[in-house]
Design a protein around this motif. Structure first.
Motif, short mmCIF file in Angstrom:
data_model
loop_
_atom_site.label_atom_id
_atom_site.label_comp_id
_atom_site.label_asym_id
_atom_site.label_seq_id
_atom_site.Cartn_x
_atom_site.Cartn_y
_atom_site.Cartn_z
N PRO A 110 0.83 -1.22 0.00
CA PRO A 110 0.00 0.00 0.00
C PRO A 110 0.86 1.27 0.00
N LEU A 111 0.30 2.33 -0.53
CA LEU A 111 0.89 3.67 -0.49
C LEU A 111 2.29 3.72 -1.07
N THR A 112 2.55 2.92 -2.12
CA THR A 112 3.86 2.93 -2.79
C THR A 112 3.73 3.26 -4.27
N ASN A 113 2.59 3.82 -4.67
CA ASN A 113 2.35 4.14 -6.07
C ASN A 113 2.47 2.89 -6.96
N ASP A 114 2.10 1.75 -6.39
CA ASP A 114 2.11 0.46 -7.09
C ASP A 114 3.49 0.09 -7.62
N SER A 115 4.54 0.58 -6.97
CA SER A 115 5.91 0.31 -7.44
C SER A 115 6.62 -0.76 -6.61
N VAL A 116 6.03 -1.16 -5.48
CA VAL A 116 6.65 -2.16 -4.61
C VAL A 116 5.72 -3.38 -4.54
N ILE A 117 6.28 -4.54 -4.93
CA ILE A 117 5.52 -5.79 -4.92
C ILE A 117 6.24 -6.78 -4.03
N LEU A 153 0.66 -13.92 2.10
CA LEU A 153 1.09 -12.67 2.72
C LEU A 153 -0.14 -11.90 3.16
N ALA A 154 -0.03 -11.17 4.27
CA ALA A 154 -1.14 -10.36 4.77
C ALA A 154 -0.64 -8.92 4.94
N LEU A 155 -1.36 -7.98 4.33
CA LEU A 155 -0.96 -6.58 4.33
C LEU A 155 -1.94 -5.73 5.13
N GLU A 156 -1.42 -4.66 5.74
CA GLU A 156 -2.27 -3.65 6.35
C GLU A 156 -2.57 -2.61 5.28
N PRO A 157 -3.82 -2.21 5.10
CA PRO A 157 -4.19 -1.28 4.03
C PRO A 157 -3.44 0.05 4.04
N ASP A 158 -2.99 0.51 5.21
CA ASP A 158 -2.36 1.83 5.31
C ASP A 158 -0.90 1.75 5.70
N ASN A 159 -0.27 0.60 5.57
CA ASN A 159 1.12 0.45 6.01
C ASN A 159 2.00 0.02 4.84
N PRO A 160 2.89 0.89 4.35
CA PRO A 160 3.76 0.54 3.22
C PRO A 160 5.02 -0.20 3.62
N HIS A 161 5.21 -0.48 4.92
CA HIS A 161 6.47 -1.05 5.40
C HIS A 161 6.35 -2.45 5.96
N VAL A 162 5.30 -2.73 6.74
CA VAL A 162 5.23 -3.96 7.52
C VAL A 162 4.12 -4.88 6.98
N PHE A 163 4.44 -6.18 6.88
CA PHE A 163 3.43 -7.16 6.49
C PHE A 163 3.78 -8.50 7.13
N LEU A 164 2.85 -9.46 7.01
CA LEU A 164 3.00 -10.77 7.60
C LEU A 164 3.08 -11.85 6.52
N SER A 165 3.76 -12.95 6.84
CA SER A 165 3.79 -14.10 5.94
C SER A 165 3.56 -15.37 6.74
#
Length: 459
Positions: A110-117, A153-165
């Motif tokens: 999220p919040l990376t202008n769709d540049s980080v996958i 993977l699980a992402l937080e809608p408003d967090n561009p840094h942290v996620f779970l796997s």
């Protein structure tokens, strides 16, 4: 006067956005018109194949829309990740994932202008890929690893840094992209009541409380944990905290034997976090009320499909989670009305015969589907008339009969040997990826349910 009116509009818009962000119902402030169009039964009953996206040279194991819905990411057995302008049927970017085995997940941060996958794969790696504005791959690095296949993977809608796997090593990792190197921040090792490791297939963050997440895997339970509890100081030798909630249909809690034990192949939260939707292999789909305590019986039940040959996905459809959608071993996609629990739409979704992935568009009544075919199919409400469900009864009856036949099957010694070979194969893949097994994660009691010949793709 015009300036003051513009200022008022901006102020009012900001208040609405703030209210929506803080609301326990993330969809509460969505425009009524948009919600009604997405949720109309006529839209669902007119879903029709609009286009195919063709570029992969292998089964497409994952699909995910960007937050705005303009792009679609896909990952495949061909080890490539493709970013699509799906509306134009155009490839925006295609690159080598750097994984050495099947790509199981690819999502936009999220919040990376769709540049980080970020991606996960059978080789156990979790990787981060950065693309330029022109779609070129700028950077790709391993950010974490599991000691077995990494599934979701699980992402937080408003967090561009942290996620779970999560992965088949039974571990949940919390990954922070601001840290350097490959991380091993294990926040949970899932264990059964018998202290056996539970290989994990699915993870999802509660949209109403980002501290909570649900996991499921190779046993009959959906478990909910709170990261605030998991992050508390604890003795490394002590067991991990119990889940704050634990759900299972009562008739599946005590199987006749270990070989008949059901698995939760996929789970997702509803839009407001009040429901947990779970799909069971060789059984049905169930919802649980997350506002209730652990152990409560399911609230709704959806049947007619078949979930056996692969790790099937399941999802909600509609901005208010009005429908449930699942693939099936028969090659069809089924949609149920959540309230009536009846099938209201079905259609062919895979020529090879198995539909695994279903990704609703975040804002429009569009459904992306993939499976064993090498393409992605996009369905939209473009049919001239609503479906009449012709032939549905025969298909669902066949699915039920085949499930009954499979339930009478008991694995033999050959299946045990096959299970051992598959584990050695996956260990070799991790070695090729430069991943050393962490002995602390090994257990003599793992994998109580061996892989059978008709479940090979589940591993």
């Amino acid at each position: 006067h015009m300036v003051s009116m513009d200022s008022f509009r901006v102020f009012h818009s900001q208040r609405l956005l703030t209210k929506r962000r803080l609301s326990l119902d993330p969809q509460a402030q969505l425009p009524t018109f948009k919600r009604s169009i997405y949720s109309l039964s006529s839209s669902v009953k007119r879903l029709n194949l609009e286009k195919k996206l063709e570029s992969h040279d292998g089964c497409v194991n994952c699909i995910s829309f960007s937050h705005c819905g303009h792009l679609l990411a896909s990952g495949s057995d061909d080890l490539h990740i493709v970013l699509w302008d799906w509306a134009k049927r155009a490839v925006v970017s295609k690159f080598d994932s750097k994984h050495v085995a099947n790509v199981f997940q690819a999502k936009f941060m999220p919040l990376t202008n769709d540049s980080v996958i970020v991606s996960a794969a059978r080789d156990g790696q979790v990787r981060c890929h950065v693309t330029s504005t022109t779609g070129e791959l700028v950077d790709s690095k391993r950010v974490a690893h599991h000691n077995d296949s990494a599934h979701k993977l699980a992402l937080e809608p408003d967090n561009p840094h942290v996620f779970l796997s999560c992965g088949e090593d039974g571990n949940v990792l919390q990954i922070d992209l601001r840290e350097n190197g490959s991380q091993r921040n294990k926040i949970l090792a899932c264990r059964s009541d018998m202290n056996a490791r539970v290989p994990l297939y699915s993870i999802f963050i509660d949209p109403s409380n980002y501290n909570r997440f649900a996991i499921s895997g190779r046993d009959q339970y959906a478990r909910v944990y709170d990261r605030r509890v998991l992050n508390e100081e604890r003795d490394p030798e002590s067991p991990y905290p119990d889940p704050v909630q634990k759900f299972c249909p009562h008739h599946l809690e005590h199987p006749d034997n270990e070989f008949k034990k059901a698995n939760v192949t996929c789970l997702v939260y509803s839009h407001d976090g009040k429901e947990l939707l779970c799909s069971y292999n060789d059984d049905d789909i169930y919802t649980f009320d997350t506002t209730q305590s652990s152990g409560t019986e399911y609230t709704k039940h959806f049947e007619g499909h078949r979930n056996n040959a692969t790790v099937k996905g399941v999802n909600y459809f509609g901005l208010g989670s009005e429908y449930v959608v699942s693939g099936s071993d028969c090659g069809h996609v089924f949609l149920w009305d959540k309230q009536t629990q009846n099938i209201v739409q079905y259609f062919a979704g895979d020529n090879e015969g198995v539909v695994n992935c279903l990704e609703p568009h975040p804002h429009m009544p569009i459904l992306a589907v993939s499976g064993l075919d090498h393409d992605i199919k996009i369905f939209s409400p473009s049919a001239d008339k609503t479906t009449d469900l012709a032939g549905l009864s025969e298909i669902t009856s066949t699915n039920i009969e085949r499930r009954k036949v499979a339930s009478d099957y008991t694995p033999d010694g050959y299946d045990m040997i096959l299970n051992f070979i598959m584990r050695q194969y996956r260990r070799g893949l991790r070695h090729r990826a430069g991943i050393d097994d962490d002995d602390s994660d090994q257990s003599s009691t793992i994998e109580r349910l061996p892989v059978t010949t008709h479940q090979m793709d589940m591993t």
